[in-house]
Design an enzyme around this catalytic site. Structure first.
Site, PDB file in Angstrom:
ATOM      1  N   LEU A  18       0.747  -9.399   3.139  1.00 19.10           N
ATOM      2  CA  LEU A  18       0.747  -9.028   1.727  1.00 19.10           C
ATOM      3  C   LEU A  18       0.973  -7.543   1.504  1.00 19.10           C
ATOM      4  O   LEU A  18       1.394  -7.130   0.422  1.00 19.10           O
ATOM      5  CB  LEU A  18      -0.581  -9.445   1.072  1.00 19.10           C
ATOM      6  N   GLY A  19       0.676  -6.738   2.513  1.00 15.64           N
ATOM      7  CA  GLY A  19       0.853  -5.297   2.363  1.00 15.64           C
ATOM      8  C   GLY A  19       0.692  -4.577   3.678  1.00 15.64           C
ATOM      9  O   GLY A  19       0.053  -5.082   4.615  1.00 15.64           O
ATOM     10  N   THR A  26      -2.583  -6.056   5.359  1.00 21.12           N
ATOM     11  CA  THR A  26      -3.342  -7.062   4.620  1.00 21.12           C
ATOM     12  C   THR A  26      -2.595  -8.384   4.738  1.00 21.12           C
ATOM     13  O   THR A  26      -1.394  -8.454   4.453  1.00 21.12           O
ATOM     14  CB  THR A  26      -3.498  -6.675   3.139  1.00 21.12           C
ATOM     15  N   LYS A  43      -8.092  -7.932   5.994  1.00 19.08           N
ATOM     16  CA  LYS A  43      -7.647  -6.537   6.016  1.00 19.08           C
ATOM     17  C   LYS A  43      -7.815  -6.023   7.440  1.00 19.08           C
ATOM     18  O   LYS A  43      -8.885  -6.163   8.036  1.00 19.08           O
ATOM     19  CB  LYS A  43      -8.465  -5.700   5.033  1.00 19.08           C
ATOM     20  N   ASP A 142     -11.511   3.469  -7.006  1.00 20.85           N
ATOM     21  CA  ASP A 142     -10.062   3.247  -6.945  1.00 20.85           C
ATOM     22  C   ASP A 142      -9.635   2.111  -7.871  1.00 20.85           C
ATOM     23  O   ASP A 142      -8.864   1.229  -7.480  1.00 20.85           O
ATOM     24  CB  ASP A 142      -9.626   2.957  -5.504  1.00 20.85           C
TER      25      ASP A 142
END
Length: 457
Positions: A18-19, A26, A43, A142
């Site tokens: 996903l990232g 991730t 993660k 964040d």
């Protein structure tokens, strides 16, 4: 090298990346030890390369904080592990929340309505109230569109606690600088974060949703994001967001509960309500003294389509009236019979044409004057310096003065359309007095602010 379908810890099968950035990945995976297998988020952080000790501390802190959290709209901690496949990887497993991030929705071109923005604000504030009341308070640090998920169940979820701070900020203490430029307030980049820092990030996120533009790309004035002229939202919501994104901690909401109560009630705190400067190039004339506040508003500016529609109506009705009168006159001249109904129709058409003409004159050349003294207020509509309409009220009955929207239906003979226009409203105990149709949102907010300030509301 991690790949799709690879199984970690003999339990988690990787499905989709996903990232990825600087030593972090991730993945969407499946927990094979659950029947049937359940989707989870993993993660992963690699030790070495670009990874610093601070990254590892933040990663471990996220795992420890998630273990302690129990909120229905925060992903639940499920597991953590480390693997040594020639490179040391640390893994954190969380529950999967089906849905789309607000960032993905923005990228897809979604336009968020004021109702949706309010719903998002309420949902995030409810989560922050829970986090900030923990002992010690948990600060997310964040909040941004990519970390807010619009779930398939239509709820808003707060994710990614990788920048979380789980201890009280002692005076003068410094911590790892985290946050995303444009969403994080100045005190956070100074190494000190307080609950109001999360509120700033929420406000900046709401600005992004309303404008479609990232806060870092919007103009600023004295470190304050300028966005009023880019949105079409109620004055109260805009003013509330402005108090969220105040650069000064003294002028910002200090607690999530305080911000939540203000949003629900519509009343800002005494520290907020940033003063709006007179808009540049405004045609509004404002004069004030101790005895009187006098405001003159220019004639309403119409779009080209509105002007065309009005001219067409005047022309067609005028033509019908002229033909009817000509027919009547010719009938009389040649001794022809002409019914009383025909004469009545002609007169009605002529009156309608005259009414349209008067409407054109007052909307094109008419202007408004608002005069407020120590006791009363007077709203007048003037045409060529003559008053054609007025309303009067008593200052002691005024409850609020604010910018609002008025829906207008207009168009040509075969096309009807509606549009909302800004107006200023004086709300008394049982009546509304509206004026300023056609002014910009910034002008309406400025005038409302000046009236409230002069009346000391």
């Amino acid at each position: 090298m991690l790949q799709a379908d690879q199984v970690l810890q003999e339990r988690y099968q990787l499905k989709q990346k996903l990232g990825q950035n600087a030593g972090r990945q991730t993945w969407l995976a499946e927990d094979l030890q659950v029947v049937p297998p359940e989707p989870v988020i993993i993660k992963l952080l690699t030790f070495g390369g670009d990874m610093q000790w601070d990254d590892l501390k933040l990663f471990e802190r996220e795992a420890q904080v998630l273990k302690q959290l129990n909120h229905p709209r925060i992903p639940k901690y499920r597991d953590s592990f480390s693997i040594d496949d020639r490179t040391l990887w640390f893994g954190l497993v969380q529950s999967y929340i089906p849905g789309d991030s607000l960032k993905d929705l923005l990228t897809q071109g979604k336009k968020f309505t004021e109702t949706e923005v309010r719903k998002i604000a309420v949902s995030v504030l409810q989560i922050l109230i829970h986090l900030h009341k923990l002992n010690p308070p948990v600060l997310h640090r964040d909040i941004k569109p990519s970390n807010l998920i619009w779930g398939e169940d239509q709820n808003i979820y707060l994710v990614d606690f990788g920048a979380v701070q789980d201890r009280a900020a002692a005076e003068g203490a410094t911590f790892t600088v985290v946050g995303t430029y444009g969403y994080a307030p100045m005190e956070q980049f100074g190494g000190r974060t307080v609950p109001a820092s999360d509120l700033y990030a929420l406000g900046a996120t709401l600005v992004h949703l309303l404008t479609g533009v990232a806060p870092a790309d919007l103009p600023q004035s004295d470190l304050t994001i300028e966005f009023r002229d880019r949105i079409n939202a109620s004055s109260r919501l805009v003013s509330w967001i402005e108090e969220l994104i105040e650069p000064s901690l003294k002028r910002r909401f200090s607690q999530a509960q305080q911000a939540f109560d203000a949003l629900k009630s519509g009343h800002l705190s005494q520290t907020g309500s940033r003063k709006i400067s007179p808009p540049t190039h405004t045609r509004v004339k404002l004069r004030k003294s101790r005895e009187q506040l006098l405001i003159e508003l220019p004639p309403t500016q119409h779009s080209s389509l509105e002007k065309l529609g009005l001219w067409l109506k005047i022309a067609v009705v005028g033509l019908i009236g002229a033909v009817s009168l000509l027919s009547f006159c010719m009938a009389i001249a040649y001794g022809l019979a002409f019914s009383g109904g025909g004469l009545g129709f002609s007169l009605v058409v002529v009156l309608a044409w005259a009414g349209l003409g008067f409407h054109f004159l007052q909307t094109t050349f008419g202007y408004e004057r608002i005069a407020i003294d120590e006791q009363d207020f007077l709203i007048q509509k003037l045409l060529f310096n003559r008053c054609i309409r007025q309303r009067k009220g008593v200052n002691s009955e005024i409850k609020d003065v604010f910018q609002s929207l008025q829906i207008e239906a207009s168009g040509t003979f075969d096309t009807t359309y509606s549009r909302s226009k800004e107006i200023i409203t004086i709300q008394t105990q049982d009546q509304r007095y509206s004026f300023g149709l056609g002014l910009s949102a910034v002008e309406c907010v400025w005038i409302a602010q000046e009236i409230k300030s002069w009346l000391r509301l």
